[in-house]
Design a protein around this motif. Structure first.
Motif, PDB file in Angstrom:
ATOM      1  N   ALA A 155       1.221  -4.372  -2.086  1.00 39.03           N
ATOM      2  CA  ALA A 155       2.122  -3.565  -1.262  1.00 39.03           C
ATOM      3  C   ALA A 155       3.435  -4.324  -1.116  1.00 39.03           C
ATOM      4  CB  ALA A 155       1.491  -3.285   0.099  1.00 39.03           C
ATOM      5  N   PHE A 167       4.422  -5.014   4.425  1.00 33.37           N
ATOM      6  CA  PHE A 167       3.189  -4.301   4.809  1.00 33.37           C
ATOM      7  C   PHE A 167       2.557  -4.927   6.056  1.00 33.37           C
ATOM      8  CE2 PHE A 167      -1.480  -4.151   4.391  1.00 33.37           C
ATOM      9  CZ  PHE A 167      -1.670  -2.791   4.562  1.00 33.37           C
ATOM     10  N   TRP A 182      -4.081  -8.276   5.418  1.00 34.49           N
ATOM     11  CA  TRP A 182      -4.211  -8.200   3.961  1.00 34.49           C
ATOM     12  C   TRP A 182      -5.660  -8.449   3.540  1.00 34.49           C
ATOM     13  CZ3 TRP A 182       0.029  -7.179   0.740  1.00 34.49           C
ATOM     14  CH2 TRP A 182       1.278  -7.147   1.379  1.00 34.49           C
ATOM     15  N   GLN A 239      -0.705   0.078  -2.507  1.00 34.13           N
ATOM     16  CA  GLN A 239       0.050   0.629  -1.383  1.00 34.13           C
ATOM     17  C   GLN A 239       1.505   0.915  -1.756  1.00 34.13           C
ATOM     18  OE1 GLN A 239      -1.038   1.292   1.691  1.00 34.13           O
ATOM     19  NE2 GLN A 239      -3.135   0.502   1.526  1.00 34.13           N
ATOM     20  N   THR A 240       1.939   0.443  -2.936  1.00 35.90           N
ATOM     21  CA  THR A 240       3.357   0.615  -3.303  1.00 35.90           C
ATOM     22  C   THR A 240       3.677   2.071  -3.567  1.00 35.90           C
ATOM     23  OG1 THR A 240       2.836   0.193  -5.641  1.00 35.90           O
ATOM     24  CG2 THR A 240       3.431  -1.700  -4.266  1.00 35.90           C
ATOM     25  N   GLU A 289       4.134   3.934  -0.294  1.00 39.89           N
ATOM     26  CA  GLU A 289       5.376   3.515   0.363  1.00 39.89           C
ATOM     27  C   GLU A 289       6.590   4.181  -0.297  1.00 39.89           C
ATOM     28  OE1 GLU A 289       3.849  -0.916   1.762  1.00 39.89           O
ATOM     29  OE2 GLU A 289       5.215  -0.695   0.073  1.00 39.89           O
TER      30      GLU A 289
END
Length: 732
Positions: free
Chosen positions: A685, A689, A696, A720-721, A724
């Motif tokens: 991420a 984050f 994490w 998670q990128t 986002e």
């Protein structure tokens, strides 16, 4: 009494030479073999010594292996006793005392407590509930098992006490017990005393109980023999009376027979009735005379006492039967032919007497009185002539019994009308083949044995308590000087006193010598104390310098040479802040070796350590950038922190790493090939984050859990990128 269990220091630990399953099975098979040959100690009491192996197993092995030993040891008893109760009582015994041993209890005291609180009550309840005759013998069997347990427990404890060094060194799983000296002395004295008293008391009671049994047997045999003699004498008198009457009637005219018959009957009152028949079996005379009605014509041609007397022309004694013409009493007929003096081979009738069998009951009442012995008399065909009223047996019925054969004591009878009782008995055959049984309820014998056992039980408990108290006093007396010495040394070391106090005059010579040497040593130590303090200052300076060097190594895992968890926690914040400032990605990977515990159990911890080192080297090569961080998280888990990386690149690197670990060629010390694999849970991420590594790790750990759930040896990545980016586009 308890003691604190202590573990052997790792540096001094000795590996077990045998696997506990093998040890448990060997002990169980030895115990089973011994239990195949129980020792016949008392009537209906066989001592089992194979359970000594259960005690040894409980002293050395964990509860589950002690249970295995108990189940194997109890197997022959299942076939000998015919019920599975031994598995329950002895299995529970093994679990209980082995568990208490791990808590620091002596096995001797643990097993005594088990049998007093659990074993004997449980045995009695199972016998009472399930076994035939159990409501009678439950206390007897429970006490017997308790005494047997006391004997084999002391034997097992003594064996373990004598072989403690060998057992602890080779295959003991139980921690050694750190005990005070007085407790050890107490235990040794109680152990030896209990063994001696148990064996001595049991053998003395054996003679007493066997003597009581012999008295019962002798009494029954004597009563049976005497009753047979009385019956023989009475029946011989009746036979003589019939023979006399026949001779008399043969010698006088027929018109005098009635008067003569009545005279014989008055002289021999053992007959209920007497009669005379002609050669056609018609009754022509009877005594008492009122029994023969003038207009009655009674014929006894169908009676065996007429047929046999006429056929054999000799005296005949009939089996027991119920009367018909002169009443329905249960009688035995004695008859013989009457001859004519002019024709001695031609009987002209018989004379018969019906024996009054009530004399047997009168004799038994007179001879036995209030005794517990009861009598049964049967004829040559086992038909009942007389039976004690408590048996509820009718005359003329077959005396139906079941014989219980026991090699250790006399045989017993079970009477059909009283199936729940057994009777000790003796049987004598009278001259006319009548059988005279004298019987006594076997419960009486059992109650005698129970009383003996109860006396022995409470005597042993009292003796054990007394021995424990005396042993405690002896232990205190022996260790009192040692405790005094320890207090003096502590006070001297703490500078509470400057001189040692004199020792007790009753102290042993060896302890007095030890005290003098200790005082001398302490004074010498005090003289060198100042010199040591100076040297300590010098050494402290050297240690400080060495500590500075050690701090440089504090961040490295000593086994795998990668960073440790402490360094991971402190370094992560710097990596995260740097990536967040540049707006780059950050990834955290958790790696866990698959089935590593099984690998350790199979190949050993040394081989497991070698695998960890090899895997750590592969990970370090795969993530070797200066910005990457590889750390050992704990056990077989590693954590990788990799900033400035795309999801695609991270996936490729993790798959490559997974394949490299699976391809490792490893072997143990014996050359056996070892393969391993790893499961990966990763999260990638933006660095923003989370600024806490725990967040994490939670996400990565969830992915790791999913990887293991999907079959292990795989990578699960939480990207998670992408989410986002979608959020950013939505905001625009």
């Amino acid at each position: 009494m308890t003691a604190v269990p202590t573990s052997t220091p790792p540096g001094n630990a000795q590996p077990n030479q045998f696997h506990p399953i093998a040890v448990a099975m060997v002990l169980g098979l030895i115990g089973a073999l011994i239990n195949c040959f129980p020792f016949p100690f008392l009537p209906e009491v066989e001592l089992i010594f194979g359970n000594t192996m259960i005690i040894v197993a409980a002293m050395c092995l964990k509860p589950q292996w002690a249970l295995l030993t108990a189940l194997l040891t109890a197997t022959p008893l299942y076939f000998t006793w015919g019920h599975p109760f031994a598995f329950l009582t002895f299995g529970l015994e093994a679990l209980t005392i082995s568990y208490l041993r791990t808590k620091g209890f002596y096995v001797l005291f643990a097993n005594i407590g088990y049998w007093c609180l659990i074993g004997m009550p449980l045995t009695g309840f199972l016998v009472w509930l399930n076994l035939e005759q159990g409501t009678v013998y439950w206390l007897f069997i429970a006490l017997k098992q308790g005494f047997n347990a006391a004997l084999y427990t002391t034997m097992g404890c003594l064996l373990g006490f004598l072989l403690s060094d060998q057992l602890n060194a080779n295959w003991s799983q139980q921690p050694p017990l750190k005990k005070k000296l007085r407790h050890q002395l107490n235990y040794a004295i109680v152990l030896v005393t209990t063994l001696g008293l148990s064996a001595t008391t049991l053998f003395i009671s054996r003679d007493l109980i066997l003597g009581a049994q012999e008295v019962v047997e002798t009494t029954l045999e004597d009563r049976s023999r005497k009753f047979a003699e009385i019956i023989d004498i009475s029946m011989k008198n009746q036979q003589s009376a019939i023979a006399l009457a026949a001779n008399w009637l043969s010698a006088i005219p027929a018109n005098q027979w009635q008067q003569s018959l009545e005279q014989v009957h008055q002289s021999y009152t053992g007959f209920l009735t007497m009669l005379v028949t002609d050669h056609n079996a018609n009754i022509i005379h009877a005594s008492p005379s009122k029994l023969l009605l003038v207009d009655a014509k009674l014929n006894v041609a169908d009676r065996d006492y007429f047929q046999q007397a006429m056929l054999t022309q000799s005296l005949y004694i009939s089996p027991v039967f119920k009367g018909r013409g002169f009443g329905n009493d249960t009688i035995v007929a004695i008859s013989t032919p009457i001859f004519d003096s002019a024709a001695p081979n031609q009987p002209k009738g018989i004379v018969e007497g019906s024996v009054d069998l009530s004399f047997i009951g009168k004799v038994t009442d007179a001879k036995l009185g209030s005794e517990a012995i009861k009598v049964v008399v049967t004829d040559q065909h086992d038909n009942i002539i007389y039976a004690h009223p408590s048996f509820n047996l009718e005359p003329l019925y077959l005396f139906d019994t079941e014989r219980v054969v026991d090699t250790s004591i006399q045989d017993r009878l079970i009477i059909e009308s009283l199936p729940d009782k057994q009777f000790a008995y003796a049987m004598t055959t009278a001259t006319m083949n009548w059988k005279i049984y004298t019987l006594i309820d076997y419960d009486v014998t059992v109650k005698e044995i129970e009383r003996e056992y109860l006396v022995i039980f409470f005597a042993l408990i009292f003796t054990l308590l007394l021995t424990t108290v005396l042993a405690h006093r002896i232990g205190n007396r022996i260790t009192r000087p040692l405790r005094f010495i320890i207090k003096q040394v502590n006070k001297y070391d703490n500078k509470t006193i400057t001189e040692f106090a004199p020792l007790y005059q009753v102290a042993a010579t060896e302890i007095d010598q030890l005290y003098n040497e200790l005082k001398s040593d302490k004074r010498s130590v005090k003289e060198y104390q100042q010199q040591l303090e100076f040297k300590v200052q010098e050494r402290t300076k050297e240690l400080n310098e060495a500590n500075q060097k050690l701090k440089a190594r504090a961040n490295i895992d000593s086994l795998t040479k990668v960073y440790n968890r402490h360094f991971l926690d402190s370094r992560f914040e710097q990596i995260q802040k740097a990536a967040q400032r540049s707006g780059d990605n950050l990834s955290v990977v958790m790696l866990d070796l698959d089935h590593f515990k099984r690998l350790n159990d199979t190949y050993g911890h040394i081989t497991g350590d070698n695998v960890l080192v090899a895997v750590a080297e592969v990970i370090s090569r795969a993530f070797s950038r200066e910005t990457d961080l590889v750390a050992r998280f704990g056990g077989e888990e590693f954590v990788i922190v990799a900033p400035y990386i795309s999801p695609e690149a991270l996936t490729r690197k993790l798959e490559s790493l997974r394949s490299a670990i699976a391809a490792l060629q490893l072997s143990d010390s014996s050359g056996r090939a070892i393969t391993t694999s790893a499961s990966f849970g990763a999260v990638i991420a933006k660095a923003s984050f989370a600024d806490n590594i725990v967040c994490w790790i939670k996400v990565a750990d969830a992915c790791l859990y999913q990887a293991k759930g999907n079959g292990r040896n795989r990578v699960v990545l939480d990207d998670q990128t992408a989410s986002e980016q979608m959020v950013a586009e939505a905001e625009l």
